[in-house]
Scaffold this motif. Sequence first.
Motif, mmCIF file in Angstrom:
data_model
loop_
_atom_site.group_PDB
_atom_site.id
_atom_site.type_symbol
_atom_site.label_atom_id
_atom_site.label_comp_id
_atom_site.label_asym_id
_atom_site.label_seq_id
_atom_site.Cartn_x
_atom_site.Cartn_y
_atom_site.Cartn_z
ATOM 1 N N LYS A 55 -1.788 -1.162 7.200
ATOM 2 C CA LYS A 55 -0.607 -1.759 7.425
ATOM 3 C C LYS A 55 -0.229 -3.055 8.871
ATOM 4 O O LYS A 55 -1.083 -2.834 9.088
ATOM 5 N N MET A 107 0.929 -6.044 4.417
ATOM 6 C CA MET A 107 -0.637 -4.836 4.423
ATOM 7 C C MET A 107 -1.820 -5.558 3.526
ATOM 8 O O MET A 107 -1.342 -6.460 2.268
ATOM 9 N N ASP A 114 5.642 -4.652 9.772
ATOM 10 C CA ASP A 114 6.627 -4.749 9.782
ATOM 11 C C ASP A 114 8.417 -5.070 9.931
ATOM 12 O O ASP A 114 7.919 -4.667 10.905
#
Length: 373
Positions: free
Chosen positions: A337, A3, A340
């Motif tokens: 973000k 992030m 992930d």
Amino acid sequence: MLMRGGTSKGAYFLADDLPGDPEERDDLLLRILGSPDPRQIDGIGGAHSLTSKVAVVSAGPEPGADLDYLFLQVGVDEPIVSGRQNCGNLLAGVGPFAVERGLVRAGRDDTELRIRLLNTGGIATARFPTPGRRVYYRGGTAISGVPGTAAAVVLGFENTAGSSTGRLLPTGREVDVIDGVEVTCVDNGMPVVVAAAEDFGITGYESYETLAADEELRERVQSLRIEAGKLMGLGDVAEDAVPKTTLVAPPRDGGALCTRTFIPVRPHTAIGVLGAISVVTAALLEHGVAGRHARLPEGPRVDVEHPTGHLQVEVELDLSTSPPTALRAANVRTARKLFDGTVFPRPRAVPAPGHSPRPGPSSSTRVDGGSHL
């Protein structure tokens, strides 16, 4: 999860996903980020102290806090992992990350969380938009040092005074003299040594590139902060990231104060959130070095100029007490973000065939070829 938090970038982990033993954890993080190596070519670090950071997050077990946040600064070209400081930039991503990972339930329109800063024991609040109980990263808030805009994350800070040293003025004085230079040592969320740029033979308006190329300046900054660390009760800080050093000059772009910050001796492309709060605190002191160069507004919001733009922070002090009392501090950041997924740590060092392992931690013969986290 990778992030961007404020003007920094880091890897965010759930505490339960990392080893409980600090030495094992730090070894793993060095291998994940690719340190020590100035390029961090074999890891996910960004080859700069601002992009070689880690946030470790867990649910807050104690009343009064929704989350616990441990910040770890990972060395780039040195095998160092330090937890002696907070990071207000990565803090901006802690709340969104916690919602994404299911540690907390998001509000219907926005979410406000109380976050315990494990590095120093302080409390911060973070408020960010969560329409439909989902984190919303898009928005119209711009912060200097970050291209484009994103949703605002409003950060408030409690109990920041003496975060690492136990006192707002760690030396007990508004002005000290180190290496023949007058300085103000402040700890209002981040231990910082504030000095006038002109006392270091620079204007205070130099670019990041110019400062980074000035080896003599970096040596003087290191000498200053080592001596300041002793005065501030931090001990030998030669290998630590704190205290940070900020050189100040009069504003020239409509702000209240112009700054050039070093972490610890590498120039900052901007200025950290908590570092800025400490610098503004120094500027509010009656006899502090920073106040001689500042043009302070009447209200609590102070515009701090830095190499890539501006950072606005709010600081309130009660100057009627001795020493002054820190009442509150706040700032607006953004977060986003970036990625992930799964990271594959560099294996522990294994001796080449026919060679005996050298003594020390790197001599482990364990092969982690398929390790992932």
